[in-house]
Design an enzyme around this catalytic site. Structure first.
Site, PDB file in Angstrom:
ATOM      1  N   HIS A 143      62.641  62.381 -38.323  1.00 13.85           N
ATOM      2  CA  HIS A 143      61.982  61.808 -37.137  1.00 13.85           C
ATOM      3  C   HIS A 143      62.944  61.024 -36.250  1.00 13.85           C
ATOM      4  O   HIS A 143      62.596  60.693 -35.112  1.00 13.85           O
ATOM      5  CB  HIS A 143      60.850  60.866 -37.550  1.00 13.85           C
ATOM      6  CG  HIS A 143      59.711  61.533 -38.250  1.00 13.85           C
ATOM      7  ND1 HIS A 143      59.063  62.629 -37.728  1.00 13.85           N
ATOM      8  CD2 HIS A 143      59.102  61.268 -39.443  1.00 13.85           C
ATOM      9  CE1 HIS A 143      58.099  63.001 -38.573  1.00 13.85           C
ATOM     10  NE2 HIS A 143      58.113  62.202 -39.619  1.00 13.85           N
ATOM     11  N   ASP A 180      58.342  69.656 -44.091  1.00  9.90           N
ATOM     12  CA  ASP A 180      57.686  68.352 -44.225  1.00  9.90           C
ATOM     13  C   ASP A 180      56.334  68.440 -43.497  1.00  9.90           C
ATOM     14  O   ASP A 180      56.204  69.182 -42.524  1.00  9.90           O
ATOM     15  CB  ASP A 180      58.573  67.286 -43.570  1.00  9.90           C
ATOM     16  CG  ASP A 180      58.094  65.860 -43.795  1.00  9.90           C
ATOM     17  OD1 ASP A 180      58.713  65.158 -44.611  1.00  9.90           O
ATOM     18  OD2 ASP A 180      57.112  65.449 -43.138  1.00  9.90           O
ATOM     19  N   ASP A 268      55.544  65.945 -48.741  1.00  7.50           N
ATOM     20  CA  ASP A 268      54.284  65.337 -48.325  1.00  7.50           C
ATOM     21  C   ASP A 268      53.276  66.365 -47.813  1.00  7.50           C
ATOM     22  O   ASP A 268      52.201  66.001 -47.337  1.00  7.50           O
ATOM     23  CB  ASP A 268      54.516  64.233 -47.280  1.00  7.50           C
ATOM     24  CG  ASP A 268      55.498  64.633 -46.193  1.00  7.50           C
ATOM     25  OD1 ASP A 268      55.866  65.821 -46.130  1.00  7.50           O
ATOM     26  OD2 ASP A 268      55.899  63.754 -45.404  1.00  7.50           O
TER      27      ASP A 268
HETATM   28 ZN   LIG Z   1      56.759  63.568 -43.586  1.00  9.59          ZN
END
Ligand SMILES: [Zn+2]
Length: 378
Positions: A143, A180, A268
């Site tokens: 990110h 992800d 995740d």
């Molecule tokens: Zn993540």
């Protein structure tokens, strides 16, 4: 050399984002006791512990690595931002490097070590020192933006490692496969205008960041068609992810012809994650890894580096990590299946069936990407 390389350092467990604080701007808790931050050291420490306990660690080659140089980090981030992380990290208490990228004393050095680990994982594969590699690092990276941290990420580990390999003339074309559960917005930003890097992100539609990872975001002018966003509906499991790989990702990869594949491995998207609402099982992650290895073998001599990103279930994410690293190393202890109640998970519909909403999502991706690639109509 057929071994799998492992990047790990105890210092990764020292980065402390502090307690989880609700609200924006963060508010103190008048009613609830603060809880552990989800990006807790244990989420990575427990993966390493399982690798050790299962006997897998000793079958892997421990890769040596150093903190990344500031020049390497500056391949993606501005010098001002790097200095800002250093400044916050040199103070007592907790700070934030942007939006939800909390850090504390010493985090700067640990983040540099994480970048260095990702670079070493890529280098070892390109050098032929190992067959493939896994970087078990934190803080995560996908990110992080050029001028600010975001979503627990300080520096773009994968973005920097890939940019560095290209800058050093090691490769000309790379593919990043980010599975992800959140959109890999930082990595996308790094390569949006770059026709040398194919950035594929499979993520939960509408999760994080807001309005990011849209189907129609397909790359800037000079990188047209080099960004492939596959937003999948909440509830997508093994079958939906495999369908996305087989119908969209592999056909595009075959046309793009990468010299290296780097996986941004978020655990995740697992069926037990507190932050995501996807349904991948440990066995599903194993199959996705196997398929990625097969495509890497077909397209780029097997050159594959897998870099740890998110994954917040302290009980289940380690099993998914074990399954992936076992697969990379050609081992199947059965442990991940046993402890993860795989047989029961396999009976859940998302494990074996692509939902209608996932079919619709994939059809939209095929439609958007058909402007750049030859794909079977859905
Ligand atoms: Zn993540």
């Amino acid at each position: 050399m057929s071994q799998t390389g492992l990047v790990f350092h105890e210092h990764f467990l020292l980065h402390d984002p502090g307690p989880m604080i609700a609200g924006s701007p963060p508010r103190p808790y008048p009613y609830l006791e603060p809880e552990d931050h989800v990006e807790h050291p244990r989420r990575v420490g427990r993966v390493k512990e399982l690798l050790d306990q299962s006997g897998l660690t000793e079958r892997l080659r421990a890769l040596e690595f150093e903190p990344a140089s500031l020049d390497d980090v500056a391949l993606f981030h501005t010098r001002e931002y790097i200095q800002q992380v250093l400044t916050v990290s040199a103070r007592d208490g907790y700070g934030d490097a942007g939006q939800g990228a909390r850090l504390s004393r010493g985090s700067f050095e640990i983040a540099l070590l994480a970048v260095g680990g990702a670079c070493a994982a890529v280098d070892a594969v390109l050098d032929g020192e190992v067959a493939n590699s896994y970087a078990l690092i934190r803080p995560p990276g996908h990110h992080a933006m050029p001028t600010q941290g975001m979503g627990f990420c300080l520096f773009g580990n994968v973005a920097i490692a890939v940019k560095r390999a290209i800058a050093h003339g090691r490769i000309e074309r790379a593919m990043v496969l980010d599975w992800d559960v959140h959109h890999g917005n930082g990595t996308q930003e790094a390569f949006y205008d770059d026709d040398r890097v194919l950035m594929v992100s499979l993520h939960q539609d509408g999760l994080y960041p807001e309005n990011s990872g849209l189907v129609g975001d397909t790359g800037g002018e000079s990188g047209a068609g080099r960004t492939v966003n596959v937003p999948l509906p909440a509830g997508t499991g093994d079958a939906g992810y495999m369908a996305a790989l087989e119908r969209v990702v592999w056909p595009i990869a075959r046309q793009f012809q990468p010299e290296l594949i780097v996986v941004s491995n978020g655990l995740d998207a697992s069926r037990a994650d507190p932050l995501g609402r996807m349904m991948i099982t440990a066995g599903g992650y194993r199959r996705m890894t196997r398929a990625t290895m097969a495509v890497a073998a077909e397209l780029c001599g097997g050159k594959l580096a897998v870099i740890h990103e998110g994954g917040y279930s302290q009980s289940y994410a380690p099993l998914c990590g074990l399954a992936i690293i076992e697969e990379l190393a050609g081992v199947d202890s059965g442990l991940a299946d046993d402890l993860g109640a795989q047989a029961r998970a396999d009976r859940m519909r998302p494990a074996y069936e692509v939902g209608l909403d996932a079919e619709q999502a994939l059809a939209e991706v095929v439609a958007a990407q058909s402007a750049f690639w030859q794909l079977e109509p859905a």
